[in-house]
Design a protein around this motif. Structure first.
Motif, mmCIF file in Angstrom:
data_model
loop_
_atom_site.group_PDB
_atom_site.id
_atom_site.type_symbol
_atom_site.label_atom_id
_atom_site.label_comp_id
_atom_site.label_asym_id
_atom_site.label_seq_id
_atom_site.Cartn_x
_atom_site.Cartn_y
_atom_site.Cartn_z
ATOM 1 N N GLU A 149 39.977 39.835 38.326
ATOM 2 C CA GLU A 149 40.264 38.401 38.240
ATOM 3 C C GLU A 149 39.161 37.641 38.947
ATOM 4 O OE1 GLU A 149 44.209 35.779 38.888
ATOM 5 O OE2 GLU A 149 43.412 36.627 40.742
ATOM 6 N N LEU A 150 38.605 36.605 38.294
ATOM 7 C CA LEU A 150 37.588 35.777 38.947
ATOM 8 C C LEU A 150 38.257 34.785 39.852
ATOM 9 C CD1 LEU A 150 35.865 37.013 36.647
ATOM 10 C CD2 LEU A 150 34.601 34.868 36.637
ATOM 11 N N GLN A 151 37.701 34.694 41.058
ATOM 12 C CA GLN A 151 38.253 33.748 42.028
ATOM 13 C C GLN A 151 37.163 32.896 42.619
ATOM 14 O OE1 GLN A 151 40.510 35.798 45.038
ATOM 15 N NE2 GLN A 151 42.288 35.991 43.680
ATOM 16 N N GLN A 152 37.584 31.732 43.096
ATOM 17 C CA GLN A 152 36.685 30.880 43.849
ATOM 18 C C GLN A 152 37.435 30.476 45.104
ATOM 19 O OE1 GLN A 152 35.945 26.928 42.590
ATOM 20 N NE2 GLN A 152 33.789 27.003 43.142
ATOM 21 N N ASN A 153 36.855 30.724 46.259
ATOM 22 C CA ASN A 153 37.512 30.477 47.546
ATOM 23 C C ASN A 153 38.908 31.090 47.598
ATOM 24 O OD1 ASN A 153 35.269 28.890 48.225
ATOM 25 N ND2 ASN A 153 36.192 27.102 47.229
ATOM 26 N N GLY A 154 39.044 32.285 47.012
ATOM 27 C CA GLY A 154 40.321 32.986 47.068
ATOM 28 C C GLY A 154 41.350 32.517 46.054
ATOM 29 N N CYS A 192 52.113 47.707 37.716
ATOM 30 C CA CYS A 192 51.504 49.021 37.860
ATOM 31 C C CYS A 192 50.004 48.985 37.624
ATOM 32 C CB CYS A 192 52.175 50.002 36.901
ATOM 33 S SG CYS A 192 52.093 49.446 35.210
ATOM 34 N N PHE A 193 49.440 47.766 37.444
ATOM 35 C CA PHE A 193 47.998 47.654 37.201
ATOM 36 C C PHE A 193 47.271 47.288 38.487
ATOM 37 C CE2 PHE A 193 50.159 46.296 33.261
ATOM 38 C CZ PHE A 193 49.780 47.364 32.463
ATOM 39 N N SER A 194 46.109 47.881 38.660
ATOM 40 C CA SER A 194 45.307 47.507 39.833
ATOM 41 C C SER A 194 44.458 46.295 39.481
ATOM 42 C CB SER A 194 44.432 48.685 40.274
ATOM 43 O OG SER A 194 43.653 49.139 39.187
ATOM 44 N N VAL A 195 44.570 45.264 40.299
ATOM 45 C CA VAL A 195 43.832 44.016 40.053
ATOM 46 C C VAL A 195 42.815 43.800 41.178
ATOM 47 C CG1 VAL A 195 44.026 41.509 39.760
ATOM 48 C CG2 VAL A 195 45.857 43.026 38.912
ATOM 49 N N CYS A 196 41.553 43.631 40.812
ATOM 50 C CA CYS A 196 40.523 43.343 41.813
ATOM 51 C C CYS A 196 40.061 41.899 41.657
ATOM 52 C CB CYS A 196 39.320 44.263 41.621
ATOM 53 S SG CYS A 196 39.715 45.967 41.998
ATOM 54 N N ASN A 197 39.545 41.364 42.730
ATOM 55 C CA ASN A 197 39.068 39.990 42.700
ATOM 56 C C ASN A 197 37.558 39.941 42.801
ATOM 57 O OD1 ASN A 197 41.735 39.046 42.658
ATOM 58 N ND2 ASN A 197 41.839 39.330 44.884
ATOM 59 N N TYR A 198 36.956 39.111 41.981
ATOM 60 C CA TYR A 198 35.521 38.882 42.042
ATOM 61 C C TYR A 198 35.319 37.441 42.457
ATOM 62 C CZ TYR A 198 30.641 38.510 40.571
ATOM 63 O OH TYR A 198 29.278 38.310 40.533
#
Lengths: 343, 382
Positions: A149-154, A192-198
């Motif tokens: 998931e794309l994030q900006q300032n969290g 059940c999915f692993s979500v990472c933040n960019y």
């Protein structure tokens, strides 16, 4: 490498606070920065990231969007293989406020099956930013996560990257899982999915209200934001209009403004954005305003903190003003005062 | 394939040597003009606006920029299934490479292109002029008069007539005599280098001219006099409106300044006759708080922090803080450094004028100054 990504633009999302701006158009088609529409940013980002297969899912009022995008030629997406695809929803009901409606995607499931790209990036259409997605794909491949998931300032930017096969699985199993959109999948910590933040470091802003729109326009006048959005390396593409260069007459005086092509200025302009084909008559003063395409402002007018939507005519001698918190908005094609002769 | 009534042949191979360093690397038709365009845009836009969708473009001198600029012609809506734009460079035959030695020989060597289209009329154009013209009106005139050849003419001031090819006509516009640069002109109708030929007549006379070893193979010098000699019906089509040959640095500057004249007959803002140009894909122009602009024509992609007055700025130009630009033409991607003073100059594409430079003629009447990479380097060496 870049051939691995499929681009999906969800142009369905709806924001009540944008109502006046989206009366006759989808949020994706809102004019911005004098010559662009909001969708130009995400679409150009995809093209600049080497993506050659892009699907646009528009909702109601997609006439102006399709008129704008055409065959995709101005983005280099008029291709024999892949290119630009439109999937308008046959249903007009059930507008979702979340990006990535699986119901809507399901109607074009065959497209996802046919696409050869193993990864998909899903994005909303109303974020103003300039970004390359290749580093995001690298990050995704290295992290081994299911979804990035794309994030900006969290905070979520409403942009997701995942395997195309996983997307198909999510669409097909939506009734069983209860997830109806990407946002629901990523916000469920128990999934059940692993979500990472960019984290995106540069400038980005979502346009979700008229006030927010006005603020974004005024921020564009700062060299930092202008420089973040408009770079030589990653140009923002838009529909070509074939307007001549802009003409500043002897009486013109223009400071701190953004001016598109095909504009004729005979008055004074400060701290404003003028779109393609705008006319500002003699003796008129425009301050802190956003003047959209083909608006004609007559002579001796004073406009302060005003947004004029496309094709607004302002009669000679008019006085219009709003406040920073509540800029005065004039609807598309509206005539203020007596209609003007064609200038 | 349906038969084309009229096919245009656009001569775009000229060197334009009087444009000095501006045409060192590009052909004259590719020289930038009017803040956004290249000279050839005017002729190609005239073609598309006149409904002429089959255009052969003959290139020869420095064709790289020009060829890639023309591309498949989509900019001018000339990417057609039937016809469209075809770039026609010189080519080699079994015996030799045949360079285009004159305007007539260039067309002669592409007779195959015309044979393929088998049109009724051929419109011969040059890519060197700035004007808006509906070629349909000229073609109708040609048909009405039952001419073999029609030549478009424009009234020029009498004192300048001896610089042009002058057509002497009778009352019915029939051309009785053609004089190339006459010292004592009898008339002030100058040839604009635009011809309409009946295809059969053109073919016959080009072949005849080709067999003549003494010929210069030039329309003005050879073909027109030959047609007159053979008593063919030659008609002058009187054109009214803006027309300018931007063949010299001075005339190129003047034509750019003309655009800033409110009474200028060439209307770039007239949407019914748009001039199309390759889109440079640049952001809108950004004017800083300290910028000051009046009486100017400015294209997208410009960043202006200084003062601009009575000038034409092309795409991607930067005018830095404290700089002042007056009566000048700044070509694409040029940068005018901090505190510069530029007056009555043409700054070539991509040139960076160093901070604090002062470029202006000694006297107001002095000719325009052309600034190139080379001239900047030279002055830095001094």
């Amino acid at each position: 490498m870049s051939k691995q990504l499929l681009g999906v633009i969800d142009a369905t999302s709806f924001h009540r606070n944008l109502e006046t701006l989206i009366m006759n158009r989808s949020a994706a088609a809102i004019p911005f920065g004098g010559r662009y529409r909001l969708i130009d940013f995400i679409l150009s980002n995809m093209v600049n990231s080497g993506i050659e297969n892009v699907a646009v899912f528009p909702e109601v009022h997609y006439r102006s969007l399709i008129d704008h995008l055409g065959s995709g030629r101005d983005w280099g997406l008029d291709r024999k293989k892949d290119g630009l695809f439109f999937f308008p929803s046959p249903e007009l009901e059930g507008l979702s406020m979340k990006t990535g409606s699986f119901d809507h995607f399901d109607e074009s499931l065959e497209y996802f099956y046919r696409s050869k790209q193993p990864y998909t990036i899903i994005a909303n259409s109303y974020t103003v930013f300039n970004m390359n997605f290749m580093p995001v794909l690298n990050f995704h491949l290295n992290s081994g996560c299911d979804i990035t998931e794309l994030q900006q300032n969290g905070l979520s930017m409403g942009i997701y990257l995942l395997k195309t096969s996983l997307l198909i699985e999510l669409i097909e199993s939506r009734q069983r899982t209860g997830y109806s959109s990407m946002a629901e999948v990523t916000s469920d910590v128990t999934s059940c999915f692993s979500v990472c933040n960019y984290q995106h470091e540069g400038y980005a802003t979502k346009i979700e209200s008229v006030k927010g729109y006005y603020e974004a326009c005024m921020k564009l006048l700062t060299p930092y934001v202008f420089g973040q959005l408009f770079t030589k390396e990653q140009p923002i593409y838009t529909k070509v209009k074939d307007e001549p260069p802009s003409r500043y007459t002897k009486n013109a005086s223009v400071h701190h403004s953004i001016v598109a092509n095909g504009v004729i200025i005979e008055g004074r302009v400060e701290n404003s954005i003028l779109s393609r084909g705008v006319r500002i008559g003699k003796g008129s003063v425009i301050r802190n305003s956003v003047i959209m395409q083909k608006c004609h402002v007559g002579e001796d007018c004073i406009l302060d903190t005003v947004i004029l939507d496309n094709d607004v005519k302002v009669a000679n001698g008019s006085r219009l003003s709003g406040s920073f918190d509540n800029p005065l908005f004039q609807k598309k094609g509206h005539s203020q005062g007596v209609p003007l002769e064609v200038m | 394939m349906y038969k084309k009534k009229c096919v245009a042949m656009l001569l775009a191979g000229g060197k334009g040597s009087r444009l000095n360093s501006l045409t060192k690397r590009i052909a004259k038709p590719a020289v930038p003009f009017g803040g956004k365009y290249r000279i050839i845009d005017f002729t190609l836009s005239n073609c598309t606006n006149s409904g002429i969708h089959t255009v052969g473009i003959l290139t020869q001198y420095q064709p790289l920029v020009l060829n890639s600029y023309i591309g498949i012609g989509s900019t001018w809506d000339l990417d057609r299934k039937n016809g469209g734009v075809t770039v026609l460079p010189p080519y080699s035959e079994a015996s030799e490479v045949k360079w285009y030695s004159g305007t007539a020989s260039a067309i002669y060597q592409n007779l195959n292109y015309l044979n393929e289209h088998e049109p009724e009329y051929v419109l011969i154009l040059s890519g060197d002029h700035i004007y808006k013209m509906d070629y349909r009106e000229m073609l109708n005139f040609h048909i009405e008069k039952g001419a073999d050849t029609t030549i478009s003419v424009i009234e020029v001031p009498w004192r300048e007539a001896s610089r042009f090819g002058i057509m002497n006509t009778d009352e019915a516009f029939e051309i009785t005599e053609f004089e190339e640069k006459p010292s004592n002109p009898k008339n002030n109708l100058a040839s604009m280098g635009i011809y309409i030929f009946n295809w059969k007549v053109l073919k016959e006379y080009l072949e005849m001219d080709h067999r003549n070893a003494d010929s210069n193979h030039d329309f003005g010098k050879d073909i027109i006099p030959l047609l007159l000699e053979e008593r063919k019906k030659l008609i002058a089509y009187p054109f009214k409106g803006y027309w300018k040959d931007v063949g010299t640095v001075q005339s190129l500057w003047e034509a750019n300044m003309d655009l800033l004249d409110e009474d200028c007959e060439l209307k770039l803002f007239d949407h019914s006759w748009r001039i199309y140009s390759v889109n440079p894909n640049q952001p809108p122009q950004y004017l800083a708080p300290e910028a000051s602009i009046c009486d100017a024509l400015i294209n997208e992609g410009c960043i202006i922090e200084g003062k601009v007055e009575k000038s034409v700025l092309f795409q991607g130009v930067t005018i830095e803080e404290g700089a002042s630009v007056r009566h000048s033409v700044i070509m694409p991607d040029a940068i005018v450094g901090k505190g510069c003073v530029i007056e009555k100059a043409i700054i070539s594409c991509g040139v960076r004028v160093p901070d604090g430079a002062i470029i202006r003629p000694k006297y107001k009447e002095d000719p325009v100054i052309l600034v190139s990479h080379e001239s900047i380097l030279e002055s830095l060496m001094r």
